[in-house]
Each structure stands twice: as structure tokens, then as C-alpha cells.
Design a protein around this motif. Structure first.
Motif, PDB file in Angstrom:
ATOM      1  N   VAL A 114       8.748 -12.277  -1.792  1.00  0.00           N
ATOM      2  CA  VAL A 114       9.285 -11.556  -2.953  1.00  0.00           C
ATOM      3  C   VAL A 114       8.736 -12.160  -4.238  1.00  0.00           C
ATOM      4  O   VAL A 114       8.466 -13.361  -4.317  1.00  0.00           O
ATOM      5  CB  VAL A 114      10.831 -11.570  -2.990  1.00  0.00           C
ATOM      6  N   LEU A 148      12.990  -7.444  -9.787  1.00  0.00           N
ATOM      7  CA  LEU A 148      12.170  -7.482  -8.582  1.00  0.00           C
ATOM      8  C   LEU A 148      10.870  -6.733  -8.836  1.00  0.00           C
ATOM      9  O   LEU A 148      10.867  -5.567  -9.213  1.00  0.00           O
ATOM     10  CB  LEU A 148      12.923  -6.865  -7.406  1.00  0.00           C
ATOM     11  N   LEU A 195       9.773 -12.882   4.562  1.00  0.00           N
ATOM     12  CA  LEU A 195       9.858 -11.930   3.459  1.00  0.00           C
ATOM     13  C   LEU A 195       9.279 -12.594   2.219  1.00  0.00           C
ATOM     14  O   LEU A 195       9.692 -13.696   1.841  1.00  0.00           O
ATOM     15  CB  LEU A 195      11.318 -11.528   3.207  1.00  0.00           C
ATOM     16  N   GLU A 241       7.997  -7.175  -6.497  1.00  0.00           N
ATOM     17  CA  GLU A 241       7.392  -6.829  -5.209  1.00  0.00           C
ATOM     18  C   GLU A 241       8.165  -7.501  -4.091  1.00  0.00           C
ATOM     19  O   GLU A 241       8.690  -8.598  -4.255  1.00  0.00           O
ATOM     20  CB  GLU A 241       5.939  -7.304  -5.168  1.00  0.00           C
ATOM     21  N   SER A 242       8.243  -6.837  -2.960  1.00  0.00           N
ATOM     22  CA  SER A 242       8.771  -7.458  -1.746  1.00  0.00           C
ATOM     23  C   SER A 242       8.015  -6.868  -0.560  1.00  0.00           C
ATOM     24  O   SER A 242       7.710  -5.685  -0.537  1.00  0.00           O
ATOM     25  CB  SER A 242      10.268  -7.227  -1.595  1.00  0.00           C
ATOM     26  N   ARG A 243       7.677  -7.742   0.385  1.00  0.00           N
ATOM     27  CA  ARG A 243       7.018  -7.252   1.595  1.00  0.00           C
ATOM     28  C   ARG A 243       7.350  -8.179   2.749  1.00  0.00           C
ATOM     29  O   ARG A 243       7.450  -9.397   2.583  1.00  0.00           O
ATOM     30  CB  ARG A 243       5.519  -7.110   1.412  1.00  0.00           C
ATOM     31  N   TRP A 285       9.653 -12.088  -8.402  1.00  0.00           N
ATOM     32  CA  TRP A 285      10.625 -11.740  -9.435  1.00  0.00           C
ATOM     33  C   TRP A 285      10.030 -12.050 -10.800  1.00  0.00           C
ATOM     34  O   TRP A 285       9.430 -13.100 -11.002  1.00  0.00           O
ATOM     35  CB  TRP A 285      11.908 -12.569  -9.271  1.00  0.00           C
TER      36      TRP A 285
END
Length: 73
Positions: A58, A46, A56, A48-50, A60
Motif C-alpha cells: 500500500v 490511499l 499487500l 495505491e494498493s495491490r 499512502w
């Protein structure tokens, strides 16, 4: 699916939305005819996730290919 099979994908960006759909003919992320016995998988990290509202986002990073457990190869 052909890009994954050819090892041409190094990053995946997904947007998850609160809407579900499906069925026998629903497309998937790696839709296609299959890998003809070359059962390989890619591990991901992972990056980034926001969350934005109810969605959502993401990112990967894909790592090297490896044989799936229990499958000769």
C-alpha cells in the motif's frame, strides 16, 4: 519518528505480511521517544494498493498536520 516530527514525510509505502510479532520492545512504524506534548497527527489518502500472493503493498499520501482532538495546542 524524527522525520515525521520534522514534517519531512509526504508518502508512506507499507508492505503487510501475514506474520505477527510484538512485545514491549518491538519496533513500530514511528518508533521513538514521543513528541513531548506536541500531539499532532497526519491524515492520509490511499494512493495505491495491490496484493501479491499473501502480501499487500500500500502507498499512502500524507496530508497536512493537525492537532489531535481533545489535546490543547
Amino acid at each position: 519518528a524524527s522525520f515525521f516530527a520534522a514534517d519531512l514525510v509526504d508518502e508512506v509505502h507499507l508492505t503487510l505480511c501475514p506474520v505477527l510479532f510484538g512485545g514491549a520492545r518491538a519496533a513500530t512504524l514511528v518508533d521513538g521517544p514521543g513528541l513531548d506534548g506536541e500531539w499532532l497527527r497526519r491524515r492520509a489518502r490511499l494512493v495505491e494498493s495491490r496484493a501479491v500472493g499473501d502480501e499487500l503493498f500500500v502507498t499512502w499520501e500524507l496530508r497536512g498536520r493537525e492537532a489531535a482532538p481533545g489535546v490543547p495546542g
